[in-house]
Design a protein around this motif. Structure first.
Motif, PDB file in Angstrom:
ATOM      1  N   GLY A   1     -11.943  35.971 -15.400  1.00  0.00           N
ATOM      2  CA  GLY A   1     -12.061  37.523 -15.780  1.00  0.00           C
ATOM      3  C   GLY A   1     -13.683  37.543 -16.450  1.00  0.00           C
ATOM      4  O   GLY A   1     -14.374  38.587 -16.191  1.00  0.00           O
ATOM      5  N   SER A   2     -14.202  36.604 -16.792  1.00  0.00           N
ATOM      6  CA  SER A   2     -15.622  36.689 -17.580  1.00  0.00           C
ATOM      7  C   SER A   2     -16.572  36.745 -16.347  1.00  0.00           C
ATOM      8  O   SER A   2     -17.529  37.463 -16.299  1.00  0.00           O
ATOM      9  CB  SER A   2     -15.839  35.268 -18.125  1.00  0.00           C
ATOM     10  N   VAL A   3     -16.476  36.103 -15.199  1.00  0.00           N
ATOM     11  CA  VAL A   3     -17.187  36.076 -13.909  1.00  0.00           C
ATOM     12  C   VAL A   3     -17.084  37.687 -13.407  1.00  0.00           C
ATOM     13  O   VAL A   3     -18.170  38.311 -13.208  1.00  0.00           O
ATOM     14  CB  VAL A   3     -16.618  35.215 -12.952  1.00  0.00           C
ATOM     15  N   LEU A   4     -15.985  38.185 -13.284  1.00  0.00           N
ATOM     16  CA  LEU A   4     -15.710  39.514 -12.693  1.00  0.00           C
ATOM     17  C   LEU A   4     -16.586  40.617 -13.533  1.00  0.00           C
ATOM     18  O   LEU A   4     -17.162  41.431 -13.182  1.00  0.00           O
ATOM     19  CB  LEU A   4     -14.134  39.875 -12.537  1.00  0.00           C
ATOM     20  N   GLY A   5     -16.237  40.254 -15.118  1.00  0.00           N
ATOM     21  CA  GLY A   5     -16.882  41.334 -15.920  1.00  0.00           C
ATOM     22  C   GLY A   5     -18.646  41.287 -15.791  1.00  0.00           C
ATOM     23  O   GLY A   5     -19.047  42.089 -16.115  1.00  0.00           O
ATOM     24  N   TYR A   6     -19.021  40.049 -15.652  1.00  0.00           N
ATOM     25  CA  TYR A   6     -20.225  39.889 -15.768  1.00  0.00           C
ATOM     26  C   TYR A   6     -20.852  40.393 -14.215  1.00  0.00           C
ATOM     27  O   TYR A   6     -22.034  41.150 -14.265  1.00  0.00           O
ATOM     28  CB  TYR A   6     -20.676  38.083 -15.650  1.00  0.00           C
ATOM     29  N   LEU A   7     -20.139  40.362 -13.217  1.00  0.00           N
ATOM     30  CA  LEU A   7     -20.718  40.890 -11.984  1.00  0.00           C
ATOM     31  C   LEU A   7     -20.680  42.289 -12.132  1.00  0.00           C
ATOM     32  O   LEU A   7     -21.708  43.015 -11.567  1.00  0.00           O
ATOM     33  CB  LEU A   7     -19.738  40.496 -10.970  1.00  0.00           C
TER      34      LEU A   7
ATOM     35  N   TRP B   1      -5.262  41.193 -18.017  1.00  0.00           N
ATOM     36  CA  TRP B   1      -6.290  40.737 -16.921  1.00  0.00           C
ATOM     37  C   TRP B   1      -5.837  41.858 -15.582  1.00  0.00           C
ATOM     38  O   TRP B   1      -6.901  42.191 -14.921  1.00  0.00           O
ATOM     39  CB  TRP B   1      -6.146  39.493 -16.395  1.00  0.00           C
ATOM     40  N   GLY B   2      -4.925  42.097 -15.463  1.00  0.00           N
ATOM     41  CA  GLY B   2      -4.355  42.924 -14.363  1.00  0.00           C
ATOM     42  C   GLY B   2      -4.694  44.235 -14.442  1.00  0.00           C
ATOM     43  O   GLY B   2      -5.431  44.851 -13.738  1.00  0.00           O
TER      44      GLY B   2
END
Length: 384
Positions: free
Chosen positions: A37-43, A106-107
């Motif tokens: 989730g952190s990676v997705l948010g950062y991207l 998350w979903g």
């Protein structure tokens, strides 16, 4: 124990195994979802400026809060396990509740942060959702309903969102995600069933081994230790007594004229005699004593932390109770029996082993028989 009771006990053990495995495998999944989730948010923060920064931060804060909640639940479960008693059904409900909150965050959060106009953002987000759903299979396999819950809440929001988008490609991707969800759920069901069967088979084998071991160490007729088990326990007890300089006595017992009982009344009556004599022994010895049937009508007792006087007192109590037993036979007659006893005391200064100790008690037993039977004789210890 009845078959129903055995099945119920096995079912409870399997449920406990399922819950323990569920919680044991959770930490990596919790941290993995936080990382993903952190990676997705950062991207999305870097590449898609049209996505609200406040929304991304709020989503990640909610995800971190869910992570802390689930780890707190794991800690509470470990404390419950430490007490040795917990309700599997209760902890499954607790787990399902925390997982539902976390997977929903998350979903649904993935749908909230995805760019509605950028196809790459949608592809990346779908990969994230599929990864979360797929990771639920090995993590939650111990409980198939939990697996379905985690997969469904992680992947279905993004799948349904794509189905209602205008472009055909988006609809196809959403449909593919739902097909993956269904097929993965079916596979998880089979895997979970196989795991439950493995748990049950393991406990059935353990129970069979325990029963076999108990049968190998127990005299079938009387329920006392057989000769092998008695000698094994006696060796351990003797080593302890010698090492810690503790007193110990052995008592040998033989039913008087037992062959005459078998010849006169039959072996079935003889078996009844042995069974009732064994019950007298079982009710008279202390919890720390060991007692066994080491021959046809011969029994032995080993008494740790007992003086000769203690051993003689116990032997005479058993002798008196045996003498009072009354046995009825089918033709209306009845008869009584007596027993003879030999007592010996451990002599560590002579380097005695269990064989010498029992042999000494056996010699005293023969003295009691030669002296008229129905009595207790003592093998006098030699001087150091």
């Amino acid at each position: 124990m009845s078959k129903i009771s055995v099945d119920l006990a096995l079912t409870n053990q399997v449920r406990r195994d399922q819950v323990e495995l569920l919680y044991r495998q959770s930490p990596t999944a919790i941290l993995g979802s936080l990382f993903a989730g952190s990676v997705l948010g950062y991207l999305h923060w870097l590449w898609w400026p049209e996505v609200s920064r406040t929304l991304i931060v709020s989503w990640l804060v909610a995800g971190v809060s869910c992570t802390m909640l689930r780890f707190a639940t794991l800690a509470a479960f470990r404390r419950a396990c430490a007490t040795g008693d917990f309700d599997p059904a209760l902890w499954v409900r607790v787990y399902a509740g925390t997982l539902a909150i976390s997977a929903s965050v998350w979903g649904c959060g993935a749908v909230a942060v995805v760019s509605s106009t950028d196809l790459l953002s949608q592809v990346v987000t779908v990969m994230f959702a599929v990864g979360l759903a797929g990771s639920a299979i090995p993590t939650y396999t111990a409980h198939r309903q939990i697996t379905w819950l985690g997969m469904g809440l992680a992947l279905s929001p993004m799948s349904l969102w794509l189905l209602f988008q205008p472009q055909p490609l988006q609809k196809v991707v959403g449909l593919a995600c739902l097909i993956f969800l269904v097929t993965a759920s079916l596979g998880a069901r089979r895997l979970s069933a196989a795991l439950v069967d493995a748990f049950r088979l393991t406990h059935e084998l353990e129970r069979a081994n325990r029963l076999a071991e108990a049968a190998a160490m127990t005299d079938v007729l009387t329920g006392l230790s057989n000769r092998r088990a008695f000698l094994d326990h006696a060796e351990q007890m003797l080593r302890y007594a010698v090492r810690h300089h503790r007193p110990m006595c052995a008592v040998m017992m033989d039913i008087d004229w037992f062959k005459r009982v078998n010849d006169t009344y039959g072996h079935r009556v003889g078996d009844d005699v042995l069974t009732q004599v064994a019950e007298v022994l079982r009710t008279r010895v202390r919890g720390s004593d060991i007692c066994g049937r080491i021959g046809g009508e011969e029994f032995a007792m080993l008494l740790p932390d007992a003086s000769v006087q203690d051993a003689c007192r116990l032997a005479d109590e058993v002798r008196s109770h045996v003498e009072q037993l009354n046995f009825a036979v089918p033709d209306g007659r009845s008869f009584r029996i007596t027993a003879s006893f030999g007592v010996s005391v451990l002599r560590p200064w002579m380097g005695e082993d269990i064989g010498i100790l029992l042999h000494s008690a056996d010699e005293a037993l023969y003295q009691a028989k030669a002296g008229g039977r129905n009595r207790v004789d003592v093998a006098l210890p030699a001087s150091p």
